[in-house]
Design an enzyme around this catalytic site. Structure first.
Site, PDB file in Angstrom:
ATOM      1  N   ASN A   1       0.791  -1.243   0.000  1.00 53.95           N
ATOM      2  CA  ASN A   1       0.000   0.000   0.000  1.00 53.95           C
ATOM      3  C   ASN A   1       0.816   1.282   0.000  1.00 53.95           C
ATOM      4  O   ASN A   1       0.289   2.335  -0.334  1.00 53.95           O
ATOM      5  CB  ASN A   1      -1.011  -0.022   1.165  1.00 53.95           C
ATOM      6  CG  ASN A   1      -0.335   0.000   2.510  1.00 53.95           C
ATOM      7  OD1 ASN A   1       0.767  -0.496   2.650  1.00 53.95           O
ATOM      8  ND2 ASN A   1      -0.995   0.562   3.487  1.00 53.95           N
TER       9      ASN A   1
ATOM     10  N   GLU B   1       5.011  -3.620  12.060  1.00 51.86           N
ATOM     11  CA  GLU B   1       3.944  -2.625  11.959  1.00 51.86           C
ATOM     12  C   GLU B   1       2.795  -3.308  11.248  1.00 51.86           C
ATOM     13  O   GLU B   1       2.951  -3.774  10.120  1.00 51.86           O
ATOM     14  CB  GLU B   1       4.397  -1.394  11.155  1.00 51.86           C
ATOM     15  CG  GLU B   1       5.396  -0.517  11.876  1.00 51.86           C
ATOM     16  CD  GLU B   1       4.881   0.069  13.179  1.00 51.86           C
ATOM     17  OE1 GLU B   1       3.654   0.090  13.392  1.00 51.86           O
ATOM     18  OE2 GLU B   1       5.719   0.471  13.992  1.00 51.86           O
TER      19      GLU B   1
ATOM     20  N   CYS C   1      -2.977   1.890   6.698  1.00 51.88           N
ATOM     21  CA  CYS C   1      -3.091   1.291   8.035  1.00 51.88           C
ATOM     22  C   CYS C   1      -3.604   2.320   9.034  1.00 51.88           C
ATOM     23  O   CYS C   1      -4.140   1.962  10.071  1.00 51.88           O
ATOM     24  CB  CYS C   1      -1.755   0.729   8.476  1.00 51.88           C
ATOM     25  SG  CYS C   1      -0.427   1.873   8.209  1.00 51.88           S
TER      26      CYS C   1
ATOM     27  N   GLU D   1       9.362   3.078  14.336  1.00 51.78           N
ATOM     28  CA  GLU D   1      10.024   3.406  13.077  1.00 51.78           C
ATOM     29  C   GLU D   1      10.068   4.921  12.917  1.00 51.78           C
ATOM     30  O   GLU D   1       9.292   5.647  13.517  1.00 51.78           O
ATOM     31  CB  GLU D   1       9.240   2.812  11.899  1.00 51.78           C
ATOM     32  CG  GLU D   1       9.163   1.308  11.950  1.00 51.78           C
ATOM     33  CD  GLU D   1       8.843   0.712  10.597  1.00 51.78           C
ATOM     34  OE1 GLU D   1       9.749   0.650   9.748  1.00 51.78           O
ATOM     35  OE2 GLU D   1       7.686   0.322  10.383  1.00 51.78           O
TER      36      GLU D   1
HETATM   37  P1  NDP Z   1       0.722  -9.079   4.020  1.00 46.72           P
HETATM   38  O1  NDP Z   1       0.915  -9.286   5.460  1.00 46.72           O
HETATM   39  O2  NDP Z   1       0.054 -10.111   3.245  1.00 46.72           O
HETATM   40  O3  NDP Z   1       2.134  -8.868   3.291  1.00 46.72           O
HETATM   41  C1  NDP Z   1       3.095  -7.974   3.718  1.00 46.72           C
HETATM   42  C2  NDP Z   1       4.440  -8.434   3.213  1.00 46.72           C
HETATM   43  O4  NDP Z   1       4.778  -9.672   3.837  1.00 46.72           O
HETATM   44  C3  NDP Z   1       4.470  -8.702   1.714  1.00 46.72           C
HETATM   45  O5  NDP Z   1       5.743  -8.371   1.208  1.00 46.72           O
HETATM   46  C4  NDP Z   1       4.263 -10.206   1.640  1.00 46.72           C
HETATM   47  O6  NDP Z   1       4.752 -10.796   0.452  1.00 46.72           O
HETATM   48  C5  NDP Z   1       5.060 -10.655   2.840  1.00 46.72           C
HETATM   49  N1  NDP Z   1       4.692 -11.975   3.342  1.00 46.72           N
HETATM   50  C6  NDP Z   1       3.525 -12.654   3.191  1.00 46.72           C
HETATM   51  N2  NDP Z   1       3.595 -13.847   3.806  1.00 46.72           N
HETATM   52  C7  NDP Z   1       4.827 -13.931   4.370  1.00 46.72           C
HETATM   53  C8  NDP Z   1       5.490 -14.922   5.148  1.00 46.72           C
HETATM   54  N3  NDP Z   1       4.892 -16.064   5.471  1.00 46.72           N
HETATM   55  N4  NDP Z   1       6.756 -14.683   5.561  1.00 46.72           N
HETATM   56  C9  NDP Z   1       7.366 -13.522   5.250  1.00 46.72           C
HETATM   57  N5  NDP Z   1       6.792 -12.546   4.508  1.00 46.72           N
HETATM   58  C10 NDP Z   1       5.541 -12.741   4.082  1.00 46.72           C
HETATM   59  O7  NDP Z   1       0.055  -7.652   3.893  1.00 46.72           O
HETATM   60  P2  NDP Z   1      -0.320  -6.827   2.560  1.00 46.72           P
HETATM   61  O8  NDP Z   1       0.872  -6.612   1.716  1.00 46.72           O
HETATM   62  O9  NDP Z   1      -1.482  -7.522   1.974  1.00 46.72           O
HETATM   63  O10 NDP Z   1      -0.667  -5.376   3.160  1.00 46.72           O
HETATM   64  C11 NDP Z   1      -1.882  -5.052   3.674  1.00 46.72           C
HETATM   65  C12 NDP Z   1      -1.880  -5.209   5.173  1.00 46.72           C
HETATM   66  O11 NDP Z   1      -0.761  -4.534   5.765  1.00 46.72           O
HETATM   67  C13 NDP Z   1      -3.091  -4.613   5.844  1.00 46.72           C
HETATM   68  O12 NDP Z   1      -3.617  -5.478   6.776  1.00 46.72           O
HETATM   69  C14 NDP Z   1      -2.567  -3.336   6.543  1.00 46.72           C
HETATM   70  O13 NDP Z   1      -3.262  -2.958   7.660  1.00 46.72           O
HETATM   71  C15 NDP Z   1      -1.172  -3.683   6.856  1.00 46.72           C
HETATM   72  N6  NDP Z   1      -0.327  -2.485   6.867  1.00 46.72           N
HETATM   73  C16 NDP Z   1       0.098  -1.991   8.079  1.00 46.72           C
HETATM   74  C17 NDP Z   1       0.860  -0.849   8.143  1.00 46.72           C
HETATM   75  C18 NDP Z   1       1.366  -0.332   9.443  1.00 46.72           C
HETATM   76  O14 NDP Z   1       2.343   0.408   9.437  1.00 46.72           O
HETATM   77  N7  NDP Z   1       0.795  -0.656  10.582  1.00 46.72           N
HETATM   78  C19 NDP Z   1       1.210  -0.110   6.936  1.00 46.72           C
HETATM   79  C20 NDP Z   1       0.728  -0.726   5.738  1.00 46.72           C
HETATM   80  C21 NDP Z   1      -0.011  -1.866   5.724  1.00 46.72           C
HETATM   81  P3  NDP Z   1       3.851 -10.970  -0.887  1.00 46.72           P
HETATM   82  O15 NDP Z   1       2.636 -10.125  -0.725  1.00 46.72           O
HETATM   83  O16 NDP Z   1       4.750 -10.497  -1.951  1.00 46.72           O
HETATM   84  O17 NDP Z   1       3.555 -12.416  -1.007  1.00 46.72           O
END
Ligand code: NDP
Length: 478
Positions: A148, A246, A280, A458
């Site tokens: 995002n 986060e 988020c 962060e």
């Molecule tokens: P995900 O948790 O699905 O993915 C985040 C990252 O983790 C991606 O690069 C993903 O890879 C990777 N990932 C997925 N599975 C694994 C694993 N088993 N081991 C290691 N890495 C893994 O979230 P989204 O990308 O779908 O983002 C949306 C979510 O993130 C929302 O719930 C939002 O609230 C949260 N978010 C929180 C923020 C904060 O600062 N609090 C900021 C932004 C978003 P890939 O997708 O390439 O498979």
């Protein structure tokens, strides 16, 4: 030609590639980005490990100059990078330009901050001894980022990691490899020694897992969803790695009876719906005092009807598309759940057709909701928000805190007393007064409490906590 991964200072091609699709126009292929194989991820980790001792010994001046160069190039190419960001993720062009500018500023900030790495010298409790407390790099850090904020989140992890003398392996979300690749290209050409910064594109379940489980990675900084974050914490903690997470939010915006209504509507519109609600820090729970409830709902409904949902790169678009089909399905599923739970759908929630085939969703506002409904407990992560009517301030605060999340909160009021009370008593890492819950500065700490975050903060100078380790030296006076 597909985009390669950056490993040990070389662009290395993979055997298959991610197709990066424009969510505003699914016939538009933004580019192909090679997935790193397991062996290539191993190579990237080994390269970072090999580069770490020399990089840790570079002067702060050397690091400052390199970071400054990266920041300046991002700023100089702001328009072009914003176009790429809007095309791959779906933020509107002005939103995308804001995010790119922020990424540039973050690198410039850490170019300055690296000159101020803190330390302390204290007297010992024993005679004839000095105590010196210094900070050293953690070593090799694995950075895992979500879709995002395709350039700002990589920037706010990579810049402090490098500034404080660490080597990096970055794994961006597969959905948005374009901005991460552009950032890697800028870092590479800035002249960082080979292996100091590595980019590996690929699935979280493959590349991400490898970073989390490899003992040569000293620390993991992750931003993404709660379930993924918790899984990472478990695995990384088992092998003793340092972890920073986060995660999601279910951020409340409280509108009190004495609020300036224009400010309240503006905060809700921006916080809940801009950037397609995919932040988020989005205010998905709008907690409104009964006395102004009707006025607020009417004002926000009118504002929502005026929004232009269309191609992110089209002039005049105010809300871009949802990022992909999965997220669109999730958003629409929650619209159905809200209806089934008895909430009143005031406006939006339907799929929209535009000139181009994109993932367009009319921003949805629910009214007459209760805080115990699933739409108010679970993160939707789209342009869907709920109004929760409350009788007074005390109930508003209680509802705001009744959640497993604790990232950000906001209050709209003209009462100094209530604003001060809210700031002191709300259980979130960030709090806004008469401002949207989303939209933060780049030079101050970012993060939450409860289920939203884990580990140290962060951004800003607080980033030093995660990206350094402390050493206490006792020195006998000569
Ligand atoms: P995900 O948790 O699905 O993915 C985040 C990252 O983790 C991606 O690069 C993903 O890879 C990777 N990932 C997925 N599975 C694994 C694993 N088993 N081991 C290691 N890495 C893994 O979230 P989204 O990308 O779908 O983002 C949306 C979510 O993130 C929302 O719930 C939002 O609230 C949260 N978010 C929180 C923020 C904060 O600062 N609090 C900021 C932004 C978003 P890939 O997708 O390439 O498979």
């Amino acid at each position: 030609m597909s985009h390669a991964n950056l490993i040990a200072g070389e662009w290395v091609h993979g055997s298959d590639a991610v197709r990066n699709i424009n969510p505003s126009d699914t016939t538009d292929l933004v580019g192909e980005y090679d997935r790193a194989s397991a062996a290539q991820v191993e190579d990237a980790i080994a390269a970072a490990r090999a580069a770490a001792p020399a990089w840790a010994r570079t002067t702060v001046q050397q690091r400052a100059e390199l970071l400054e160069k990266v920041g300046l190039e991002i700023m100089a190419r702001r328009g072009e990078l914003a176009d790429l960001l809007a095309r791959e993720e779906g933020k509107t062009l002005p939103e995308a330009a804001g995010e790119v500018g922020r990424a540039g500023q973050i690198f410039k900030f850490f170019a300055g901050e690296v000159l101020r790495i803190p330390g302390e010298r204290l007297g010992s409790v024993r005679p004839g001894i000095d105590v010196e407390i210094t900070r050293e790099p953690v070593g090799v850090v694995g950075l895992i980022t979500p879709w995002n904020f395709p350039i700002a989140i990589p920037a706010w992890k990579v810049a402090p990691a490098l500034a404080y003398g660490n080597c990096v392996v970055l794994k961006p979300a597969e959905l948005v490899p374009g901005c991460a690749w552009a950032l890697a290209d800028i870092i590479h050409r800035a002249g960082f020694p080979p292996g100091v910064f590595n980019l590996v594109v690929g699935r979280g379940s493959v590349v991400g897992e490898k970073l989390v489980s490899d003992s040569r990675i000293d620390a993991i900084s992750f931003t993404g969803s709660v379930p993924t974050g918790r899984g990472i914490l478990e695995k990384a903690a088992k092998r003793g790695a340092k972890v920073q997470l986060e995660m999601g939010g279910k951020n409340p915006l409280v509108v009190l009876a004495d609020a300036d209504m224009e400010t309240a509507v503006r905060c809700a519109l921006d916080g809940a719906f801009f950037a397609t609600g995919q932040r988020c820090t989005a205010s998905s729970r709008l907690i409104v005092e009964q006395a102004v409830h009707d006025k607020f709902v009417a004002g926000l409904t009118e504002a929502l009807r005026k929004q232009v949902v269309d191609d992110a790169r089209k002039q005049g678009t105010t809300i871009g598309p949802v990022v992909d089909q999965n997220q669109l399905d999730q958003d629409m599923r929650y619209v159905d759940i809200g209806k089934q739970e008895g909430a009143r759908l005031v406006v939006g929630g339907e799929r929209l057709n535009r000139e181009k085939s994109g993932y367009y969703l009319a921003p949805a506002l629910f009214d007459n909701t209760r805080n115990d409904m699933r739409i108010n407990r679970e993160e939707i992560f789209g342009p869907v928000a709920s109004v929760i009517p409350v009788k007074d301030y005390d109930e508003a605060l209680a509802v705001a805190n009744d959640t497993s999340f604790g990232l950000c909160s906001g209050v709209v009021t003209t009462s100094l007393k209530k604003a001060a009370h809210f700031r002191r008593n709300v259980e979130t890492g960030m709090v806004m007064v008469n401002l949207p819950t989303a939209g933060v500065d780049y030079h101050v700490p970012f993060g939450g409490r409860k289920g939203s975050s884990y580990g140290s903060r962060e951004q800003g100078r607080y980033a030093v906590e995660f990206y350094t380790q402390v050493k206490t030296a006792y020195v006998m006076q000569s």
